[in-house]
Motif scaffolding. Structure first.
Motif, PDB file in Angstrom:
ATOM      1  N   THR A  16     -60.822  -0.824  65.997  1.00 10.30           N
ATOM      2  CA  THR A  16     -60.417  -2.283  66.003  1.00 10.30           C
ATOM      3  C   THR A  16     -58.976  -2.238  65.087  1.00 10.30           C
ATOM      4  O   THR A  16     -57.944  -2.658  65.407  1.00 10.30           O
ATOM      5  CB  THR A  16     -61.350  -3.090  65.756  1.00 10.30           C
ATOM      6  N   TRP A  17     -59.312  -1.605  63.908  1.00  7.33           N
ATOM      7  CA  TRP A  17     -58.052  -1.871  62.905  1.00  7.33           C
ATOM      8  C   TRP A  17     -57.061  -0.532  63.423  1.00  7.33           C
ATOM      9  O   TRP A  17     -55.799  -0.984  63.040  1.00  7.33           O
ATOM     10  CB  TRP A  17     -58.684  -1.148  61.547  1.00  7.33           C
ATOM     11  N   ASN A  18     -57.376   0.383  64.075  1.00  6.80           N
ATOM     12  CA  ASN A  18     -56.447   1.387  64.645  1.00  6.80           C
ATOM     13  C   ASN A  18     -55.376   0.463  65.558  1.00  6.80           C
ATOM     14  O   ASN A  18     -54.225   0.692  65.554  1.00  6.80           O
ATOM     15  CB  ASN A  18     -57.009   2.515  65.275  1.00  6.80           C
ATOM     16  N   GLY A  19     -55.978  -0.176  66.488  1.00 11.55           N
ATOM     17  CA  GLY A  19     -55.373  -0.907  67.577  1.00 11.55           C
ATOM     18  C   GLY A  19     -54.548  -2.055  66.944  1.00 11.55           C
ATOM     19  O   GLY A  19     -53.214  -2.300  67.270  1.00 11.55           O
ATOM     20  N   ARG A  20     -54.954  -2.713  65.860  1.00  9.00           N
ATOM     21  CA  ARG A  20     -54.281  -3.901  65.292  1.00  9.00           C
ATOM     22  C   ARG A  20     -52.930  -3.176  64.557  1.00  9.00           C
ATOM     23  O   ARG A  20     -51.824  -3.933  64.386  1.00  9.00           O
ATOM     24  CB  ARG A  20     -55.238  -4.425  64.149  1.00  9.00           C
ATOM     25  N   LEU A  21     -53.184  -2.204  63.856  1.00  9.94           N
ATOM     26  CA  LEU A  21     -52.105  -1.553  62.916  1.00  9.94           C
ATOM     27  C   LEU A  21     -51.068  -0.916  63.879  1.00  9.94           C
ATOM     28  O   LEU A  21     -49.974  -1.137  63.810  1.00  9.94           O
ATOM     29  CB  LEU A  21     -52.576  -0.482  61.972  1.00  9.94           C
ATOM     30  N   ALA A  22     -51.636  -0.602  65.180  1.00  9.42           N
ATOM     31  CA  ALA A  22     -50.520  -0.002  66.263  1.00  9.42           C
ATOM     32  C   ALA A  22     -49.717  -1.229  66.785  1.00  9.42           C
ATOM     33  O   ALA A  22     -48.606  -0.919  66.928  1.00  9.42           O
ATOM     34  CB  ALA A  22     -51.544   0.884  67.219  1.00  9.42           C
ATOM     35  N   LEU A  24     -49.043  -3.796  65.334  1.00  7.56           N
ATOM     36  CA  LEU A  24     -48.089  -4.330  64.173  1.00  7.56           C
ATOM     37  C   LEU A  24     -46.984  -3.527  64.003  1.00  7.56           C
ATOM     38  O   LEU A  24     -45.775  -4.058  64.012  1.00  7.56           O
ATOM     39  CB  LEU A  24     -48.825  -4.457  62.922  1.00  7.56           C
ATOM     40  N   GLY A  25     -47.198  -2.091  64.097  1.00  3.27           N
ATOM     41  CA  GLY A  25     -45.803  -1.144  64.001  1.00  3.27           C
ATOM     42  C   GLY A  25     -45.016  -1.397  65.219  1.00  3.27           C
ATOM     43  O   GLY A  25     -43.857  -1.246  65.054  1.00  3.27           O
ATOM     44  N   PHE A  26     -45.740  -1.543  66.364  1.00  2.00           N
ATOM     45  CA  PHE A  26     -44.828  -1.684  67.492  1.00  2.00           C
ATOM     46  C   PHE A  26     -43.995  -3.021  67.426  1.00  2.00           C
ATOM     47  O   PHE A  26     -42.670  -3.097  67.684  1.00  2.00           O
ATOM     48  CB  PHE A  26     -45.628  -1.927  68.838  1.00  2.00           C
ATOM     49  N   ILE A  28     -42.920  -4.745  64.707  1.00  2.00           N
ATOM     50  CA  ILE A  28     -41.897  -4.141  63.507  1.00  2.00           C
ATOM     51  C   ILE A  28     -40.887  -3.360  64.179  1.00  2.00           C
ATOM     52  O   ILE A  28     -39.842  -3.562  63.776  1.00  2.00           O
ATOM     53  CB  ILE A  28     -42.675  -3.694  62.415  1.00  2.00           C
ATOM     54  N   GLY A  29     -41.088  -2.416  64.826  1.00  6.04           N
ATOM     55  CA  GLY A  29     -40.182  -1.485  65.384  1.00  6.04           C
ATOM     56  C   GLY A  29     -39.335  -2.108  66.528  1.00  6.04           C
ATOM     57  O   GLY A  29     -38.039  -2.024  66.197  1.00  6.04           O
ATOM     58  N   LEU A  30     -39.883  -3.049  67.298  1.00  8.04           N
ATOM     59  CA  LEU A  30     -39.110  -3.858  68.092  1.00  8.04           C
ATOM     60  C   LEU A  30     -38.012  -4.900  67.335  1.00  8.04           C
ATOM     61  O   LEU A  30     -36.789  -5.127  67.618  1.00  8.04           O
ATOM     62  CB  LEU A  30     -39.757  -4.503  69.079  1.00  8.04           C
ATOM     63  N   ALA A  31     -38.593  -5.658  66.330  1.00  6.84           N
ATOM     64  CA  ALA A  31     -37.953  -6.514  65.554  1.00  6.84           C
ATOM     65  C   ALA A  31     -36.638  -5.883  64.821  1.00  6.84           C
ATOM     66  O   ALA A  31     -35.551  -6.339  64.839  1.00  6.84           O
ATOM     67  CB  ALA A  31     -38.877  -7.237  64.653  1.00  6.84           C
TER      68      ALA A  31
END
Length: 47
Positions: A16-22, A24-26, A28-31
């Protein structure tokens, strides 16, 4: 005393945390890509 479930390895808590952080990273990368006008690869010097 109740046994606690493990929090490391392929368990629901870790996944669950791995998915949430992934996600979030995606986002942030798009922004960052939208704000700078450069692709993610060119920002880190690979493109």
């Amino acid at each position: 005393m109740a046994e606690s479930s493990p929090r490391f390895g392929f368990v629901a808590f870790a996944e669950t945390w791995n998915g949430r952080l992934a996600m979030l990273g995606f986002v942030i990368g798009l922004a960052t890509e939208l704000l700078t006008g450069q692709s993610i690869l060119s920002q880190i010097g690979l493109g």
